[in-house]
Design a protein around this motif. Structure first.
Motif, PDB file in Angstrom:
ATOM      1  N   LEU A  26       0.494  -0.959   0.418  1.00  0.00           N
ATOM      2  CA  LEU A  26       0.125  -0.082  -0.766  1.00  0.00           C
ATOM      3  C   LEU A  26       1.245   1.129  -0.070  1.00  0.00           C
ATOM      4  N   ALA A  27       0.521   1.842  -1.069  1.00  0.00           N
ATOM      5  CA  ALA A  27       2.057   3.662  -0.901  1.00  0.00           C
ATOM      6  C   ALA A  27       0.456   4.593  -0.641  1.00  0.00           C
ATOM      7  N   ILE A  28       0.831   5.443  -0.480  1.00  0.00           N
ATOM      8  CA  ILE A  28       0.067   6.507   0.528  1.00  0.00           C
ATOM      9  C   ILE A  28       0.848   7.545   0.474  1.00  0.00           C
ATOM     10  N   VAL A  29      -0.147   8.917   0.572  1.00  0.00           N
ATOM     11  CA  VAL A  29       1.283   9.915   0.618  1.00  0.00           C
ATOM     12  C   VAL A  29       0.441  10.280   1.918  1.00  0.00           C
ATOM     13  N   LYS A  30       1.373  10.817   3.130  1.00  0.00           N
ATOM     14  CA  LYS A  30       1.395  10.931   4.518  1.00  0.00           C
ATOM     15  C   LYS A  30       1.197  12.735   4.401  1.00  0.00           C
ATOM     16  N   PRO A  31       0.274  12.255   5.831  1.00  0.00           N
ATOM     17  CA  PRO A  31       0.060  14.572   5.699  1.00  0.00           C
ATOM     18  C   PRO A  31       0.486  14.631   6.847  1.00  0.00           C
ATOM     19  N   VAL A  32       1.615  16.244   6.621  1.00  0.00           N
ATOM     20  CA  VAL A  32       1.683  16.846   7.381  1.00  0.00           C
ATOM     21  C   VAL A  32       1.283  16.211   9.040  1.00  0.00           C
ATOM     22  N   ASN A  33       2.121  16.801   9.951  1.00  0.00           N
ATOM     23  CA  ASN A  33       1.956  16.926  11.402  1.00  0.00           C
ATOM     24  C   ASN A  33       1.008  15.494  12.079  1.00  0.00           C
ATOM     25  N   VAL A  34       1.026  14.208  10.865  1.00  0.00           N
ATOM     26  CA  VAL A  34      -0.213  13.117  12.123  1.00  0.00           C
ATOM     27  C   VAL A  34       1.217  12.458  12.097  1.00  0.00           C
ATOM     28  N   PRO A  35       1.480  11.754  13.010  1.00  0.00           N
ATOM     29  CA  PRO A  35       2.240  11.309  13.412  1.00  0.00           C
ATOM     30  C   PRO A  35       2.573   9.075  12.884  1.00  0.00           C
ATOM     31  N   THR A  36       3.307   8.721  12.685  1.00  0.00           N
ATOM     32  CA  THR A  36       3.144   7.175  12.136  1.00  0.00           C
ATOM     33  C   THR A  36       2.800   6.115  12.197  1.00  0.00           C
ATOM     34  N   GLN A  37       3.117   6.243  13.758  1.00  0.00           N
ATOM     35  CA  GLN A  37       3.096   5.244  14.416  1.00  0.00           C
ATOM     36  C   GLN A  37       2.444   5.818  16.432  1.00  0.00           C
ATOM     37  N   GLU A  38       1.562   5.392  16.756  1.00  0.00           N
ATOM     38  CA  GLU A  38       0.771   5.881  18.048  1.00  0.00           C
ATOM     39  C   GLU A  38       2.233   6.023  18.725  1.00  0.00           C
ATOM     40  N   ASP A  39       2.000   6.925  19.300  1.00  0.00           N
ATOM     41  CA  ASP A  39       2.908   8.072  20.117  1.00  0.00           C
ATOM     42  C   ASP A  39       2.501   8.998  21.597  1.00  0.00           C
ATOM     43  N   ALA A  40       2.740   9.377  22.022  1.00  0.00           N
ATOM     44  CA  ALA A  40       2.533   9.919  23.243  1.00  0.00           C
ATOM     45  C   ALA A  40       1.428  10.513  23.917  1.00  0.00           C
ATOM     46  N   SER A  41       1.564  11.480  22.621  1.00  0.00           N
ATOM     47  CA  SER A  41       0.867  12.171  22.367  1.00  0.00           C
ATOM     48  C   SER A  41      -0.380  12.139  22.511  1.00  0.00           C
ATOM     49  N   GLY A  42      -1.265  11.057  21.566  1.00  0.00           N
ATOM     50  CA  GLY A  42      -2.940   9.978  22.040  1.00  0.00           C
ATOM     51  C   GLY A  42      -3.564  10.377  20.737  1.00  0.00           C
ATOM     52  N   ASP A  43      -2.793  11.267  19.501  1.00  0.00           N
ATOM     53  CA  ASP A  43      -3.462  11.738  18.840  1.00  0.00           C
ATOM     54  C   ASP A  43      -3.131  10.593  17.499  1.00  0.00           C
ATOM     55  N   PRO A  44      -4.767  10.605  16.457  1.00  0.00           N
ATOM     56  CA  PRO A  44      -4.797   9.642  15.375  1.00  0.00           C
ATOM     57  C   PRO A  44      -3.347   9.208  14.652  1.00  0.00           C
ATOM     58  N   ASP A  45      -3.252   8.268  14.439  1.00  0.00           N
ATOM     59  CA  ASP A  45      -1.444   7.740  14.194  1.00  0.00           C
ATOM     60  C   ASP A  45      -1.908   7.176  12.560  1.00  0.00           C
ATOM     61  N   LEU A  46      -1.193   7.261  11.881  1.00  0.00           N
ATOM     62  CA  LEU A  46      -1.441   6.698  10.004  1.00  0.00           C
ATOM     63  C   LEU A  46      -1.063   5.023  10.567  1.00  0.00           C
ATOM     64  N   LEU A  47      -0.534   4.852  11.333  1.00  0.00           N
ATOM     65  CA  LEU A  47      -0.154   3.424  11.290  1.00  0.00           C
ATOM     66  C   LEU A  47      -1.866   2.439  11.469  1.00  0.00           C
ATOM     67  N   SER A  48      -2.245   3.199  12.517  1.00  0.00           N
ATOM     68  CA  SER A  48      -3.259   2.511  13.237  1.00  0.00           C
ATOM     69  C   SER A  48      -4.710   3.004  12.027  1.00  0.00           C
ATOM     70  N   LEU A  49      -4.550   4.195  11.366  1.00  0.00           N
ATOM     71  CA  LEU A  49      -6.254   4.994  10.588  1.00  0.00           C
ATOM     72  C   LEU A  49      -6.088   4.320   9.020  1.00  0.00           C
ATOM     73  N   LEU A  50      -3.871   3.907   8.783  1.00  0.00           N
ATOM     74  CA  LEU A  50      -4.719   2.667   7.312  1.00  0.00           C
ATOM     75  C   LEU A  50      -5.188   1.767   7.872  1.00  0.00           C
ATOM     76  N   LYS A  51      -5.416   0.921   8.941  1.00  0.00           N
ATOM     77  CA  LYS A  51      -5.374  -0.314   9.879  1.00  0.00           C
ATOM     78  C   LYS A  51      -6.806  -0.419   9.538  1.00  0.00           C
ATOM     79  N   GLU A  52      -7.781   0.598   9.982  1.00  0.00           N
ATOM     80  CA  GLU A  52      -8.985   0.482  10.318  1.00  0.00           C
ATOM     81  C   GLU A  52      -9.660   0.980   8.616  1.00  0.00           C
ATOM     82  N   ASP A  53      -9.100   1.656   8.496  1.00  0.00           N
ATOM     83  CA  ASP A  53      -9.591   1.978   6.338  1.00  0.00           C
ATOM     84  C   ASP A  53      -9.538   0.556   6.255  1.00  0.00           C
TER      85      ASP A  53
END
Length: 248
Positions: A26-53
């Motif tokens: 799967l090749a995508i365009v990562k948006p800026v200011n989205v963590p690649t994977q889960e981090d301490a911020s708790g913000d939605p992360d790219l890996l989780s978003l893609l898995k859910e999709d």
């Protein structure tokens, strides 16, 4: 390459364009200011978003596998390749280790490097407590060799546009190596704070990512362009397009 669809979540600025997808990658365009994977911020992360999709789109029960084979810092946007099977993840990771996984970036620097093109080799040491990296003397305990090649493509008002090809994938590598030659990235609050104003967006973009396909072995190459806004807009889109044409 025109994205064939968008994975939507929240505001449109965070939509994730899909460049390519098959049963293995799967090749995508990562948006800026989205963590690649889960981090301490708790913000939605790219890996989780893609898995859910993938789970929703393919109606898959249970956990969905998606392998992270390379990373981009949170403020960095651009092209990324993920593995959809464990076999693909293993083979793409081997491409990374064997340096047949290609990563090309474009960045805007404060200032202009003394040499308009060159190869930089530094030894980098990461402090996990502060999540910062510094260039240190070779042989320093815990340090790792970092290598990149760069080429200045244009200059405008004290800024320079550079093309960068990574030969290693160290944490914060581009940002630290460019700081080490006195040309920190535009908008880098961590490694160029004396030249960056609060709120400026880090000007680093993953222009191209490519590797042998994990199953067919054919060469894959995907690209995306930085947003048409300052400082990227200081140079015409045709310049970015010519960089891709030269590589394909």
């Amino acid at each position: 390459m025109t994205p064939d669809k968008l994975i939507r979540h929240g505001h449109s600025q965070s939509d994730i364009p899909v460049l390519y997808e098959d049963n293995h990658v799967l090749a995508i365009v990562k948006p800026v200011n989205v963590p690649t994977q889960e981090d301490a911020s708790g913000d939605p992360d790219l890996l989780s978003l893609l898995k859910e999709d993938l789970k929703i789109r393919h109606n898959k029960p249970g956990n969905v596998f998606l392998g992270l084979v390379h990373r981009l810092d949170r403020p960095v946007g651009g092209t990324m390749i993920f593995a959809k099977t464990s076999k693909a993840a293993s083979r793409l990771s081997e491409s990374v280790r064997g340096r047949s996984f290609r990563k090309m970036y474009v960045a805007v620097l404060n200032g202009v490097p003394a040499a308009l093109q060159g190869r930089l080799t530094h030894h980098l040491l990461k402090d996990s407590r502060t999540n910062t990296v510094q260039a240190v003397r070779p042989g320093t305990a815990g340090s790792k060799e970092a290598i990149l090649e760069y080429r200045v493509l244009g200059q405008a008002d004290g800024l320079s546009l550079v093309q960068i090809e990574l030969h290693t994938g160290r944490s914060h590598q581009i940002r630290v190596q460019m700081q080490a030659i006195s040309c920190p990235l535009y908008g880098d609050q961590k490694y160029g704070s004396s030249l960056s104003r609060p709120g400026q967006q880090l000007a680093l973009w993953s222009l191209l990512a490519g590797a042998p396909h994990p199953v067919s072995k054919e060469n894959m190459s995907f690209h995306s362009f930085p947003p048409a806004q300052f400082p990227w807009s200081e140079w015409p889109k045709s310049l970015y397009e010519s960089m891709i044409e030269a590589e394909n």
